[in-house]
Design an enzyme around this catalytic site. Sequence first.
Site, PDB file in Angstrom:
ATOM      1  N   HIS A 142       0.789  -1.236   0.000  1.00  0.00           N
ATOM      2  CA  HIS A 142       0.000   0.000   0.000  1.00  0.00           C
ATOM      3  C   HIS A 142       0.825   1.292   0.000  1.00  0.00           C
ATOM      4  O   HIS A 142       0.239   2.374   0.041  1.00  0.00           O
ATOM      5  CB  HIS A 142      -0.997  -0.011   1.169  1.00  0.00           C
ATOM      6  CG  HIS A 142      -0.357  -0.028   2.526  1.00  0.00           C
ATOM      7  ND1 HIS A 142      -1.014   0.402   3.650  1.00  0.00           N
ATOM      8  CD2 HIS A 142       0.875  -0.423   2.945  1.00  0.00           C
ATOM      9  CE1 HIS A 142      -0.218   0.270   4.705  1.00  0.00           C
ATOM     10  NE2 HIS A 142       0.925  -0.231   4.305  1.00  0.00           N
ATOM     11  N   HIS A 143       2.154   1.188  -0.030  1.00  0.00           N
ATOM     12  CA  HIS A 143       2.955   2.423  -0.140  1.00  0.00           C
ATOM     13  C   HIS A 143       3.341   2.723  -1.584  1.00  0.00           C
ATOM     14  O   HIS A 143       3.989   3.745  -1.855  1.00  0.00           O
ATOM     15  CB  HIS A 143       4.235   2.328   0.706  1.00  0.00           C
ATOM     16  CG  HIS A 143       3.969   2.129   2.159  1.00  0.00           C
ATOM     17  ND1 HIS A 143       3.137   2.965   2.883  1.00  0.00           N
ATOM     18  CD2 HIS A 143       4.402   1.178   3.035  1.00  0.00           C
ATOM     19  CE1 HIS A 143       3.072   2.533   4.132  1.00  0.00           C
ATOM     20  NE2 HIS A 143       3.821   1.451   4.244  1.00  0.00           N
ATOM     21  N   CYS A 144       2.984   1.836  -2.507  1.00  0.00           N
ATOM     22  CA  CYS A 144       3.373   2.050  -3.908  1.00  0.00           C
ATOM     23  C   CYS A 144       2.227   2.691  -4.677  1.00  0.00           C
ATOM     24  O   CYS A 144       1.074   2.263  -4.569  1.00  0.00           O
ATOM     25  CB  CYS A 144       3.741   0.712  -4.551  1.00  0.00           C
ATOM     26  SG  CYS A 144       4.436   0.909  -6.201  1.00  0.00           S
ATOM     27  N   ASN A 186      -0.389   5.272   1.809  1.00  0.00           N
ATOM     28  CA  ASN A 186      -0.290   6.460   0.952  1.00  0.00           C
ATOM     29  C   ASN A 186      -0.253   6.152  -0.541  1.00  0.00           C
ATOM     30  O   ASN A 186      -0.544   7.018  -1.363  1.00  0.00           O
ATOM     31  CB  ASN A 186       0.936   7.295   1.347  1.00  0.00           C
ATOM     32  CG  ASN A 186       2.243   6.528   1.219  1.00  0.00           C
ATOM     33  OD1 ASN A 186       2.312   5.329   1.475  1.00  0.00           O
ATOM     34  ND2 ASN A 186       3.296   7.221   0.821  1.00  0.00           N
TER      35      ASN A 186
END
Length: 356
Positions: A142-144, A186
Amino acid sequence: RPHRTELYEEPPSGCWPIVYSPDYNITFMGLEKLHPFDAGKWGKVINFLKEEKLIADDLIVQAREATDEDLLVVHTRRYLNKLKWSFVVATITEIPPVAFLPNFVVQRKVLKPLRTQTGGTIMAGKLAVDRGWAINVGGGFHHCSSDKGGGFCAYADITLAIKFLFERVQGVSRATIIDLDAHQGNGHERDFMDDPRVYIMDAYNRYIYPGDGFAKRAIRRRVELEWGTEDSEYLQKVQTHVEGALNEFRPDILVYNAGTDVLDGDPLGGLAISPQGIVKRDEVVFRAARSRGVPVLMVTSGGYQKRTARIIADSILNLHSLGLLGRGRTACGLGSPSLERTGTDSAKDFSNLALQ
């Protein structure tokens, strides 16, 4: 017209919508030990489920690697080209020695496992819509976002799964992401910043990575947690906000990012949730989705302790014993007797699903 992809081919009818491949696991000269992540976590979850006779190899859906063409549904060509530099991959995965390896080795030993998990999430999206639920034993990067990786996340699998469904599956035009990993998600937030079709709820430790103020603008329901938050407060907030999110916006698919890095003692999460608290949390999300007939796709995301694999397996076993996992909307073959539902309210859940 969407490109042809093998990720949406029908799996054998006897399969459960649990997606996995032995290729998920990262093992390479002990380099994986330089990151707190347990890079063999995914295989351990499957082994625990096999020991408990919940699944067998021929009953799970084999994940396939996402191709460049699949990845370009979300990612820019520029970003994918950057991954051909070992230094960039070392930065994203936070394993510095990777910078010194030839890129063909990095592709095979580090990025291929992540691409296979990404393919698994895309496959699980369609399975969830077809069968009412699906679990990718990996994924949750979920940070990509489309043009930037970070925090061990090289591909935007959550964004990809949702975009694939929007483009290819009739009747799927609204999605909710419930992100309960200890870190702010993010990546998908940046990708869906101005997209009214996607509703994001995110509960995270407000003081840790990534602290992405810009991405926070995409969160429709933001639950910022303090250091050391414990079970009672956490579960009450999760219950309230999950119910609230699903009452506020009726999605065609719920993507649940079920990070176990909220566990007490996690070196990166900074929260203090017990193993039982995590099992209960997952139950709350599945109950809320299943009672409304909303298909749910679960990915496993972060979790940096050796005991997280056992907790993920226990959670899946708990969901099964409560009848919150079932055959879904289409018959899944006869399977083995140990797979029969044991819950009492499951028949009711499924008649509701059939009416959707």
